[in-house]
Design an enzyme around this catalytic site. Structure first.
Site, PDB file in Angstrom:
ATOM      1  N   CYS A  81       0.830  -1.204   0.000  1.00  0.00           N
ATOM      2  CA  CYS A  81       0.000   0.000   0.000  1.00  0.00           C
ATOM      3  C   CYS A  81       0.867   1.257   0.000  1.00  0.00           C
ATOM      4  CB  CYS A  81      -0.937  -0.010   1.201  1.00  0.00           C
ATOM      5  SG  CYS A  81      -2.079   1.387   1.256  1.00  0.00           S
ATOM      6  N   CYS A 124      -6.260  -2.428   7.567  1.00  0.00           N
ATOM      7  CA  CYS A 124      -7.481  -1.616   7.522  1.00  0.00           C
ATOM      8  C   CYS A 124      -8.682  -2.333   6.921  1.00  0.00           C
ATOM      9  CB  CYS A 124      -7.208  -0.313   6.767  1.00  0.00           C
ATOM     10  SG  CYS A 124      -6.836  -0.509   5.007  1.00  0.00           S
TER      11      CYS A 124
END
Length: 355
Positions: free
Chosen positions: A93, A191
């Site tokens: 990410c 997340c």
């Protein structure tokens, strides 16, 4: 200077924004939206970041990255588990989303730099060479996740929390700035994985359930059955459901053959590893060199010898055997407090002389 701040709605990024504003910079906040717009209620990153931005009197933008995040991060995460590896989605990410798409979005909005709440430091030589260095707060240091940054990207980012020695100091600053998230807890989970429950997420959302197979000892003896290789990771001890005279650990995962190989603790140790997709912030001056490396975020760096191979690969030999070298995780190389670079672990080297 105009600086875009990646605002997650948490304490760290909020303090980063407040510090930069206090220094006199023009600040804009950008919050990446990875999930449906309906996920913007009180307590969500988008909501809390907007509240903080309003408190600081700065412009706040939402950046819709839902499609990109699924394609670049979630789909790769699923693919890695299907292949029997244990991925680190946060590293990916940072490479493709935060310091890729977000960095580009910041520049499109006229920002000179992108700031984040990461715990890391940078420095620059007189000739313009950039260095990534561990944070003053060693317990919170996040350079492991940032090893894919290039010289060009390092020149466009800033980490305002890098020189702050403790999280207590960050919270004290949050209170001084009157931030409404000053007492918000730290996020410890990936997340997109609710409650950090990888198995449930993979089985409920990714059709990874029902692929049973054998659990075998390193000596070849069949010990039992498993309900999917995605339920296991290298070094795992708990949850094997096997009665044995000594504790057993997962030593190897062969997803293609649906095999989970287990063995006693000595079998979990490796002499080294192989890595691919290796990139360097500071290019090594020779094909073989000494360094320190980390094979997981919370691990301490260990001494090693690195040999560069063709095609962006390398071989790493540890000075002392290391436990639970896990394909899919990152190996990150350090010299003292500086990050040299890193790559994705593809295999453990179990014996001296193994190629």
């Amino acid at each position: 200077m105009k600086i875009a701040v990646a605002m997650s709605g948490g304490v760290d990024s909020s303090v980063a924004a407040a510090l930069l504003k206090e220094q006199g910079h023009e600040i804009i906040g950008i919050t990446m939206q990875f999930f449906a717009p309906s996920c913007q209620g009180a307590g969500t990153p988008a909501h809390d970041a907007a509240v903080v931005a309003a408190h600081l009197g700065i412009t706040h933008h939402l950046l819709d990255l839902e499609h990109d995040f699924r394609q670049l991060i979630i789909n790769d995460f699923i693919s890695q588990y299907r292949s029997g590896q244990t991925p680190n989605p946060c590293v990916r990410c940072n490479r493709f989303v935060k310091f890729g798409l977000l960095l580009d979005a910041a520049r499109e909005r006229g920002a000179d730099l992108l700031a984040t709440g990461h715990y890391a430091r940078t420095s620059i030589d007189p000739d313009g060479t950039r260095h990534l260095r561990v944070a003053a707060n060693l317990r919170k240091d996040q350079t492991y996740f940032l090893h894919t940054l290039s010289q060009e990207r390092l020149a466009r980012v800033v980490f305002p929390l890098g020189d702050i020695g403790s999280k207590d100091e960050v919270r004290d600053l949050a209170h001084r700035f009157g931030l409404p998230v000053a007492e918000k807890g730290d996020s410890q989970e990936v997340c997109f994985i609710p409650n950090d429950d990888y198995v449930s997420y993979l089985e409920e959302n990714c059709a990874l359930g029902g692929e049973t197979g054998d659990i075998v000892h390193v000596n070849g003896r069949l010990l039992g059955r498993h309900r999917g290789t995605h339920r296991y990771t290298i070094g795992q001890r708990k949850g094997l459901g096997i009665a044995w005279s000594e504790p057993l650990y997962v030593v190897e995962i062969d997803a293609a053959r649906k095999l989970v190989v287990v063995g006693e603790e000595p079998h979990v140790y490796a002499q080294g590893l192989k890595a691919e997709e290796v990139g360097w912030i500071i290019a090594p001056g020779k094909e073989e060199f000494e360094a320190s490396c980390k094979i997981r975020y919370r691990h301490q760096p260990v001494a090693c010898r690195v040999t560069l191979l063709q095609g962006g690969a390398c071989r790493v030999l540890f000075h002392e055997p290391l436990k639970a070298v896990t394909p899919g995780q990152s190996v990150v190389f350090y010299q003292d407090d500086e990050v040299l670079g890193g790559g994705r672990i593809t295999a453990a080297i179990k014996r001296d002389g193994e190629a």
